[in-house]
Design an enzyme around this catalytic site. Sequence first.
Site, PDB file in Angstrom:
ATOM      1  NE  ARG A 175     -19.636   1.521 -30.964  1.00 60.25           N
ATOM      2  CZ  ARG A 175     -19.845   0.236 -31.228  1.00 60.25           C
ATOM      3  NH1 ARG A 175     -19.765  -0.226 -32.464  1.00 60.25           N
ATOM      4  NH2 ARG A 175     -20.159  -0.604 -30.253  1.00 60.25           N
ATOM      5  CD  GLU A 200     -24.631   4.043 -35.751  1.00 61.36           C
ATOM      6  OE1 GLU A 200     -25.142   3.164 -35.024  1.00 61.36           O
ATOM      7  OE2 GLU A 200     -23.491   3.955 -36.199  1.00 61.36           O
ATOM      8  CG  HIS A 217     -24.304  -0.277 -35.928  1.00 61.45           C
ATOM      9  ND1 HIS A 217     -23.903   0.704 -35.060  1.00 61.45           N
ATOM     10  CD2 HIS A 217     -23.588  -1.375 -35.576  1.00 61.45           C
ATOM     11  CE1 HIS A 217     -22.997   0.225 -34.230  1.00 61.45           C
ATOM     12  NE2 HIS A 217     -22.791  -1.039 -34.522  1.00 61.45           N
TER      13      HIS A 217
HETATM   14  N1  NDP Z   1     -20.289  -2.317 -36.874  1.00 59.06           N
HETATM   15  C1  NDP Z   1     -20.563  -3.205 -35.942  1.00 59.06           C
HETATM   16  O1  NDP Z   1     -21.672  -3.749 -35.868  1.00 59.06           O
HETATM   17  C2  NDP Z   1     -19.522  -3.587 -34.959  1.00 59.06           C
HETATM   18  C3  NDP Z   1     -18.554  -2.702 -34.572  1.00 59.06           C
HETATM   19  N2  NDP Z   1     -17.593  -3.086 -33.664  1.00 59.06           N
HETATM   20  C4  NDP Z   1     -16.566  -2.128 -33.268  1.00 59.06           C
HETATM   21  O2  NDP Z   1     -15.299  -2.701 -33.528  1.00 59.06           O
HETATM   22  C5  NDP Z   1     -14.441  -2.437 -32.438  1.00 59.06           C
HETATM   23  C6  NDP Z   1     -13.292  -3.406 -32.421  1.00 59.06           C
HETATM   24  O3  NDP Z   1     -13.706  -4.695 -32.004  1.00 59.06           O
HETATM   25  P1  NDP Z   1     -12.610  -5.848 -31.705  1.00 59.06           P
HETATM   26  O4  NDP Z   1     -11.761  -6.075 -32.888  1.00 59.06           O
HETATM   27  O5  NDP Z   1     -13.333  -6.985 -31.112  1.00 59.06           O
HETATM   28  O6  NDP Z   1     -11.758  -5.089 -30.575  1.00 59.06           O
HETATM   29  P2  NDP Z   1     -10.254  -5.333 -30.116  1.00 59.06           P
HETATM   30  O7  NDP Z   1     -10.158  -4.717 -28.771  1.00 59.06           O
HETATM   31  O8  NDP Z   1      -9.871  -6.760 -30.288  1.00 59.06           O
HETATM   32  O9  NDP Z   1      -9.377  -4.487 -31.167  1.00 59.06           O
HETATM   33  C7  NDP Z   1      -9.304  -3.112 -31.146  1.00 59.06           C
HETATM   34  C8  NDP Z   1      -8.115  -2.668 -31.984  1.00 59.06           C
HETATM   35  O10 NDP Z   1      -8.116  -1.236 -32.031  1.00 59.06           O
HETATM   36  C9  NDP Z   1      -6.827  -0.776 -31.726  1.00 59.06           C
HETATM   37  N3  NDP Z   1      -6.832   0.532 -31.099  1.00 59.06           N
HETATM   38  C10 NDP Z   1      -7.506   0.934 -30.003  1.00 59.06           C
HETATM   39  N4  NDP Z   1      -7.246   2.230 -29.744  1.00 59.06           N
HETATM   40  C11 NDP Z   1      -6.393   2.649 -30.696  1.00 59.06           C
HETATM   41  C12 NDP Z   1      -5.756   3.874 -30.970  1.00 59.06           C
HETATM   42  N5  NDP Z   1      -5.936   4.933 -30.174  1.00 59.06           N
HETATM   43  N6  NDP Z   1      -4.937   3.956 -32.054  1.00 59.06           N
HETATM   44  C13 NDP Z   1      -4.734   2.874 -32.842  1.00 59.06           C
HETATM   45  N7  NDP Z   1      -5.315   1.668 -32.625  1.00 59.06           N
HETATM   46  C14 NDP Z   1      -6.132   1.564 -31.567  1.00 59.06           C
HETATM   47  C15 NDP Z   1      -6.259  -1.800 -30.763  1.00 59.06           C
HETATM   48  O11 NDP Z   1      -4.857  -1.648 -30.758  1.00 59.06           O
HETATM   49  P3  NDP Z   1      -3.870  -2.635 -29.950  1.00 59.06           P
HETATM   50  O12 NDP Z   1      -4.016  -3.945 -30.636  1.00 59.06           O
HETATM   51  O13 NDP Z   1      -2.549  -2.028 -30.148  1.00 59.06           O
HETATM   52  O14 NDP Z   1      -4.386  -2.655 -28.537  1.00 59.06           O
HETATM   53  C16 NDP Z   1      -6.768  -3.097 -31.390  1.00 59.06           C
HETATM   54  O15 NDP Z   1      -5.905  -3.507 -32.411  1.00 59.06           O
HETATM   55  C17 NDP Z   1     -15.388  -2.477 -31.236  1.00 59.06           C
HETATM   56  O16 NDP Z   1     -14.861  -1.783 -30.123  1.00 59.06           O
HETATM   57  C18 NDP Z   1     -16.635  -1.824 -31.781  1.00 59.06           C
HETATM   58  O17 NDP Z   1     -16.580  -0.429 -31.589  1.00 59.06           O
HETATM   59  C19 NDP Z   1     -17.580  -4.346 -33.153  1.00 59.06           C
HETATM   60  C20 NDP Z   1     -18.537  -5.246 -33.482  1.00 59.06           C
HETATM   61  C21 NDP Z   1     -19.609  -4.948 -34.394  1.00 59.06           C
HETATM   62  O1  LIG Z   2     -21.428  -2.498 -32.689  1.00 57.59           O
HETATM   63  C1  LIG Z   2     -21.554  -3.558 -32.173  1.00 57.59           C
HETATM   64  C2  LIG Z   2     -20.766  -4.071 -31.108  1.00 57.59           C
HETATM   65  O2  LIG Z   2     -20.940  -5.262 -30.759  1.00 57.59           O
HETATM   66  O3  LIG Z   2     -19.948  -3.314 -30.550  1.00 57.59           O
END
Ligand code: NDP
Ligand SMILES: O=CC(=O)O
Length: 324
Positions: A237, A266, A285
């Site tokens: 994000r 955005e 995005h």
């Molecule tokens: N550009 C785009 O179109 C897209 C963007 N996204 C973004 O990607 C993000 C991640 O998706 P996804 O992988 O499915 O989510 P997950 O919940 O599977 O993974 C999130 C990761 O972020 C880590 N995390 C969260 N908070 C912190 C913090 N404060 N410090 C360090 N690490 C942290 C978590 O740590 P831990 O494992 O220790 O809990 C976890 O490893 C979404 O929330 C979204 O914002 C997603 C899809 C599309």
């Molecule tokens: O940014 C996209 C999402 O699925 O989150």
Amino acid sequence: MKPSVILYKALPDDLLQRLNDHFTVTRVPNLHPETVQQHAEAFANAEGLLGSSETVDTALLEKMPKLRATSTISVGYDNFDVEALNARRVLLMHTPTVLTETVADTLMTLVLSSARRVVEVAERVKAGEWKQGIGPDWFGIDVHHKTLGIVGMGRIGMALAQRAHFGFNMPILYNARRHHPQAEERFNARYCDLNTLLEEADFVCLILPLSEETHHLFGAEQFARMKSSAIFINAGRGPVVDEKALIAALQNGEIHAAGLDVFEQEPLPVDSPLLKLPNVVALPHIGSATHETRYNMAACAVDNLIDALKGNVEKNCVNPQIAG
Ligand SMILES: NC(=O)C1=CN([C@@H]2O[C@H](COP(=O)(O)OP(=O)(O)OC[C@H]3O[C@@H](n4cnc5c(N)ncnc54)[C@H](OP(=O)(O)O)[C@@H]3O)[C@@H](O)[C@H]2O)C=CC1
Ligand SMILES: O=CC(=O)O
């Protein structure tokens, strides 16, 4: 009688039919206050809400006293006031997993295109600059065997690590709130604190959710710690990064280049300094934006709403603890 729901995103015909089979659907273009005002009765009667990218906050919830479930066509849900939903006992459903592989492909695309300057040199070809054999001013840097730092080793972080380890022989460093033994066993990834990752990685890839803790997690201090040859990638994000600090780091040569799919604002304003920098690949995005994945996300969100309004919160529910 079928429950009433508000739909604020276009759906493919078959999915709209599936929604109509279960609910009385009112379609609206967005959730802006004028729209809510215009369809006040439909909002007042709706038990469900389905769409993406709009803010769902206390002001909206006040206009929807019967709301029981919201379903977003996204995995990220930073645009929802989850505390307010919990207080009102409204379920929040999202679409993890179905988009994971596609977003990991986008991250790898950003890594490769920024390292090999794909966008920049392709534009030069189109501008007629390719008049003789190319020299070093067209060269990029290698990706294979370079160290990849992944910040956020969740579903998408793991899928990126898989690509980088098996496809590109990249040593992997990662940071998250907790250790991920699977990433260590399968991809030989090494957990490290954020500062160590920043200092050692050749590519720093952010795939974090936006939250109070992650807001502006990356600023001037973090860019200063990175190698001057490092490439910064963000597909999580935009507001996780202080964009002014990123622009300064790129302009001052503190980091080599950036590949970005998300921005603080955005759509990215056309006068953003990022668009003037040749070493920036800026995407609109498109992390999950393939025909197949966007369809699967929409189908998942429709099924999620059907499940939630039946009280089934076994999967894809952000706040199952509030289910009655
Ligand atoms: N550009 C785009 O179109 C897209 C963007 N996204 C973004 O990607 C993000 C991640 O998706 P996804 O992988 O499915 O989510 P997950 O919940 O599977 O993974 C999130 C990761 O972020 C880590 N995390 C969260 N908070 C912190 C913090 N404060 N410090 C360090 N690490 C942290 C978590 O740590 P831990 O494992 O220790 O809990 C976890 O490893 C979404 O929330 C979204 O914002 C997603 C899809 C599309
Ligand atoms: O940014 C996209 C999402 O699925 O989150």
